[in-house]
Design a protein around this motif. Structure first.
Motif, PDB file in Angstrom:
ATOM      1  N   PHE A  94       0.849  -1.195   0.000  1.00 29.68           N
ATOM      2  CA  PHE A  94       0.000   0.000   0.000  1.00 29.68           C
ATOM      3  C   PHE A  94       0.886   1.247   0.000  1.00 29.68           C
ATOM      4  O   PHE A  94       1.049   1.915   1.022  1.00 29.68           O
ATOM      5  CB  PHE A  94      -0.918   0.005   1.228  1.00 29.68           C
ATOM      6  N   PRO A  95       1.481   1.586  -1.146  1.00 35.42           N
ATOM      7  CA  PRO A  95       2.378   2.748  -1.209  1.00 35.42           C
ATOM      8  C   PRO A  95       1.607   4.058  -1.101  1.00 35.42           C
ATOM      9  O   PRO A  95       0.407   4.120  -1.369  1.00 35.42           O
ATOM     10  CB  PRO A  95       3.025   2.605  -2.592  1.00 35.42           C
ATOM     11  N   ASN A  96       2.326   5.101  -0.722  1.00 33.27           N
ATOM     12  CA  ASN A  96       1.723   6.426  -0.628  1.00 33.27           C
ATOM     13  C   ASN A  96       1.576   7.011  -2.034  1.00 33.27           C
ATOM     14  O   ASN A  96       2.561   7.206  -2.734  1.00 33.27           O
ATOM     15  CB  ASN A  96       2.595   7.336   0.247  1.00 33.27           C
ATOM     16  N   ASP A  97       0.350   7.264  -2.449  1.00 34.81           N
ATOM     17  CA  ASP A  97       0.082   7.800  -3.787  1.00 34.81           C
ATOM     18  C   ASP A  97      -0.723   9.089  -3.628  1.00 34.81           C
ATOM     19  O   ASP A  97      -1.951   9.075  -3.585  1.00 34.81           O
ATOM     20  CB  ASP A  97      -0.688   6.768  -4.621  1.00 34.81           C
ATOM     21  N   GLU A  98      -0.011  10.208  -3.541  1.00 39.91           N
ATOM     22  CA  GLU A  98      -0.667  11.486  -3.268  1.00 39.91           C
ATOM     23  C   GLU A  98      -1.582  11.918  -4.413  1.00 39.91           C
ATOM     24  O   GLU A  98      -2.653  12.493  -4.188  1.00 39.91           O
ATOM     25  CB  GLU A  98       0.387  12.560  -3.003  1.00 39.91           C
ATOM     26  N   LYS A  99      -1.170  11.645  -5.644  1.00 36.42           N
ATOM     27  CA  LYS A  99      -1.989  12.057  -6.790  1.00 36.42           C
ATOM     28  C   LYS A  99      -3.334  11.341  -6.771  1.00 36.42           C
ATOM     29  O   LYS A  99      -4.388  11.955  -6.976  1.00 36.42           O
ATOM     30  CB  LYS A  99      -1.253  11.753  -8.094  1.00 36.42           C
ATOM     31  N   LEU A 100      -3.293  10.035  -6.530  1.00 42.21           N
ATOM     32  CA  LEU A 100      -4.537   9.272  -6.465  1.00 42.21           C
ATOM     33  C   LEU A 100      -5.378   9.733  -5.286  1.00 42.21           C
ATOM     34  O   LEU A 100      -6.593   9.931  -5.419  1.00 42.21           O
ATOM     35  CB  LEU A 100      -4.234   7.778  -6.344  1.00 42.21           C
ATOM     36  N   PHE A 101      -4.735   9.926  -4.131  1.00 37.53           N
ATOM     37  CA  PHE A 101      -5.499  10.300  -2.942  1.00 37.53           C
ATOM     38  C   PHE A 101      -6.169  11.661  -3.115  1.00 37.53           C
ATOM     39  O   PHE A 101      -7.299  11.870  -2.657  1.00 37.53           O
ATOM     40  CB  PHE A 101      -4.605  10.315  -1.703  1.00 37.53           C
ATOM     41  N   ASN A 102      -5.497  12.594  -3.778  1.00 35.28           N
ATOM     42  CA  ASN A 102      -6.096  13.908  -4.003  1.00 35.28           C
ATOM     43  C   ASN A 102      -7.360  13.814  -4.851  1.00 35.28           C
ATOM     44  O   ASN A 102      -8.278  14.625  -4.716  1.00 35.28           O
ATOM     45  CB  ASN A 102      -5.084  14.845  -4.673  1.00 35.28           C
ATOM     46  N   LYS A 103      -7.413  12.813  -5.736  1.00 31.09           N
ATOM     47  CA  LYS A 103      -8.617  12.598  -6.548  1.00 31.09           C
ATOM     48  C   LYS A 103      -9.693  11.847  -5.764  1.00 31.09           C
ATOM     49  O   LYS A 103     -10.879  11.921  -6.090  1.00 31.09           O
ATOM     50  CB  LYS A 103      -8.273  11.818  -7.818  1.00 31.09           C
ATOM     51  N   LEU A 104      -9.261  11.123  -4.720  1.00 33.97           N
ATOM     52  CA  LEU A 104     -10.186  10.255  -3.988  1.00 33.97           C
ATOM     53  C   LEU A 104     -10.806  10.937  -2.774  1.00 33.97           C
ATOM     54  O   LEU A 104     -11.958  10.665  -2.422  1.00 33.97           O
ATOM     55  CB  LEU A 104      -9.448   8.990  -3.546  1.00 33.97           C
ATOM     56  N   LYS A 105     -10.062  11.820  -2.123  1.00 31.43           N
ATOM     57  CA  LYS A 105     -10.563  12.402  -0.877  1.00 31.43           C
ATOM     58  C   LYS A 105     -11.775  13.291  -1.141  1.00 31.43           C
ATOM     59  O   LYS A 105     -11.973  13.794  -2.244  1.00 31.43           O
ATOM     60  CB  LYS A 105      -9.461  13.190  -0.168  1.00 31.43           C
ATOM     61  N   GLY A 106     -12.580  13.457  -0.104  1.00 31.80           N
ATOM     62  CA  GLY A 106     -13.795  14.244  -0.246  1.00 31.80           C
ATOM     63  C   GLY A 106     -15.034  13.380  -0.087  1.00 31.80           C
ATOM     64  O   GLY A 106     -14.990  12.306   0.519  1.00 31.80           O
ATOM     65  N   THR A 107     -16.133  13.829  -0.638  1.00 23.36           N
ATOM     66  CA  THR A 107     -17.434  13.175  -0.455  1.00 23.36           C
ATOM     67  C   THR A 107     -17.836  12.371  -1.687  1.00 23.36           C
ATOM     68  O   THR A 107     -17.737  12.854  -2.817  1.00 23.36           O
ATOM     69  CB  THR A 107     -18.520  14.227  -0.156  1.00 23.36           C
ATOM     70  N   TRP A 108     -18.270  11.141  -1.427  1.00 25.00           N
ATOM     71  CA  TRP A 108     -18.794  10.258  -2.470  1.00 25.00           C
ATOM     72  C   TRP A 108     -20.161   9.741  -2.033  1.00 25.00           C
ATOM     73  O   TRP A 108     -20.446   9.637  -0.844  1.00 25.00           O
ATOM     74  CB  TRP A 108     -17.868   9.060  -2.694  1.00 25.00           C
ATOM     75  N   TYR A 109     -20.964   9.387  -3.017  1.00 24.16           N
ATOM     76  CA  TYR A 109     -22.248   8.741  -2.747  1.00 24.16           C
ATOM     77  C   TYR A 109     -22.161   7.301  -3.253  1.00 24.16           C
ATOM     78  O   TYR A 109     -21.903   7.066  -4.432  1.00 24.16           O
ATOM     79  CB  TYR A 109     -23.391   9.489  -3.429  1.00 24.16           C
ATOM     80  N   GLY A 110     -22.325   6.351  -2.318  1.00 24.34           N
ATOM     81  CA  GLY A 110     -22.260   4.943  -2.670  1.00 24.34           C
ATOM     82  C   GLY A 110     -23.656   4.358  -2.805  1.00 24.34           C
ATOM     83  O   GLY A 110     -24.553   4.663  -2.010  1.00 24.34           O
ATOM     84  N   TYR A 111     -23.847   3.524  -3.824  1.00 23.21           N
ATOM     85  CA  TYR A 111     -25.154   2.911  -4.065  1.00 23.21           C
ATOM     86  C   TYR A 111     -24.993   1.395  -4.136  1.00 23.21           C
ATOM     87  O   TYR A 111     -24.146   0.882  -4.878  1.00 23.21           O
ATOM     88  CB  TYR A 111     -25.766   3.452  -5.355  1.00 23.21           C
ATOM     89  N   VAL A 112     -25.816   0.697  -3.347  1.00 23.64           N
ATOM     90  CA  VAL A 112     -25.708  -0.755  -3.257  1.00 23.64           C
ATOM     91  C   VAL A 112     -27.047  -1.311  -2.786  1.00 23.64           C
ATOM     92  O   VAL A 112     -27.788  -0.651  -2.049  1.00 23.64           O
ATOM     93  CB  VAL A 112     -24.565  -1.138  -2.285  1.00 23.64           C
ATOM     94  N   TYR A 113     -27.354  -2.525  -3.225  1.00 26.39           N
ATOM     95  CA  TYR A 113     -28.579  -3.170  -2.762  1.00 26.39           C
ATOM     96  C   TYR A 113     -28.353  -3.773  -1.376  1.00 26.39           C
ATOM     97  O   TYR A 113     -27.298  -4.354  -1.106  1.00 26.39           O
ATOM     98  CB  TYR A 113     -28.995  -4.282  -3.725  1.00 26.39           C
ATOM     99  N   PRO A 114     -29.334  -3.679  -0.472  1.00 28.47           N
ATOM    100  CA  PRO A 114     -29.210  -4.306   0.849  1.00 28.47           C
ATOM    101  C   PRO A 114     -29.451  -5.809   0.755  1.00 28.47           C
ATOM    102  O   PRO A 114     -30.020  -6.303  -0.225  1.00 28.47           O
ATOM    103  CB  PRO A 114     -30.315  -3.625   1.660  1.00 28.47           C
ATOM    104  N   SER A 115     -29.014  -6.540   1.787  1.00 30.82           N
ATOM    105  CA  SER A 115     -29.263  -7.989   1.792  1.00 30.82           C
ATOM    106  C   SER A 115     -30.754  -8.279   1.903  1.00 30.82           C
ATOM    107  O   SER A 115     -31.255  -9.252   1.351  1.00 30.82           O
ATOM    108  CB  SER A 115     -28.500  -8.647   2.941  1.00 30.82           C
ATOM    109  N   ASN A 116     -31.470  -7.417   2.615  1.00 33.68           N
ATOM    110  CA  ASN A 116     -32.923  -7.534   2.736  1.00 33.68           C
ATOM    111  C   ASN A 116     -33.555  -6.297   2.100  1.00 33.68           C
ATOM    112  O   ASN A 116     -33.453  -5.201   2.654  1.00 33.68           O
ATOM    113  CB  ASN A 116     -33.328  -7.641   4.203  1.00 33.68           C
TER     114      ASN A 116
END
Length: 243
Positions: A94-116
């Motif tokens: 798990f190397p330190n990747d600042e460029k990737l992290f700068n694109k990843l940090k912040g707010t995301w909305y995750g969508y997934v079906y529940p088990s029930n």
């Protein structure tokens, strides 16, 4: 200190010589660099990457959020300390990747079906996921918390449930992150049980309506794999397996 040219000028006055930078960039003289540090010529991503490659200047110094000499000095110090730190097996995986992290940090909305399906309004979960500057992760509305771990090609988000100690692991492809919408696979327990399940979903910077999210996901049956209880029973019959 809001502009890139101001930051470059500070770096040239305090961390390296204009002649060395001009040579590293392949400039015939200091003239182009003089224009850049006066705001008369653009500082591109290639130039910023070059400062990191040749002079150990972290690229996030040029982020809009960094506005003071103290912040610049701190980021350079941390960057150099990380370079000198011996690499453990974890840091190799798990190397330190600042460029990737700068694109990843912040707010995301995750969508997934529940088990029930009955456990979620509209039959789908929308999970607001916030990735902070220290790599910590928390989701809303539940408050499950954990960390993001950046791999070379794929990365993980590992979270612990707010009301018990079960872990949820989310795996996704790094190359899809810049698109600001990407799929993930999640391994977790079914609602308040010890029975695992695998679920496919997606993260997006954009917030979707339940109908739009379900249209993107497709049929629920094709997005989930639940533990085969018969398989679990066969294991129990052959030895003592804690439940």
């Amino acid at each position: 200190m809001y502009y890139k040219w101001e930051k470059l000028d500070y770096l040239l006055n305090n961390y390296m010589s204009a002649t060395d930078v001009a040579s590293a960039f392949g400039f015939k003289s200091d003239a182009m660099l003089t224009k850049m540090r006066r705001g008369q010529s653009n500082i591109t991503t290639l130039h910023i990457d070059g400062l990191e490659k040749y002079f150990n200047i972290p690229t996030n110094i040029f982020d809009d959020e960094v506005t003071s000499e103290q912040e610049i000095n701190k980021l350079i110090k941390l960057h150099k300390e990380n370079k000198l730190r011996p690499k453990s097996l974890r840091s190799k995986v798990f190397p330190n990747d600042e460029k990737l992290f700068n694109k990843l940090k912040g707010t995301w909305y995750g969508y997934v079906y529940p088990s029930n399906p009955a456990s979620a309004e509209h039959g789908i979960w929308e999970v607001k996921t916030i990735i902070a500057d220290d790599y910590s992760v928390v989701d809303e509305p539940w408050g499950n918390a954990g960390y993001v771990m950046l791999g070379k090609n794929e990365s993980l988000i590992v979270k612990e449930s707010y009301d018990h100690n079960d872990l949820t692991v989310i795996r996704f492809s790094n190359r899809q992150v810049p698109s600001e919408i990407f799929r993930f696979v999640i391994v977790s327990n079914q609602n308040h049980t010890l029975y695992e399940m695998v679920n496919f979903g997606f993260f997006s910077r954009k917030q979707y309506s339940p109908e739009e999210a379900k249209e993107i996901l497709g049929e629920r049956e094709n997005k989930q794999l639940k533990l085969d209880l018969d398989f679990n029973e066969r294991l129990i019959k052959r030895t003592i397996v804690p439940q």
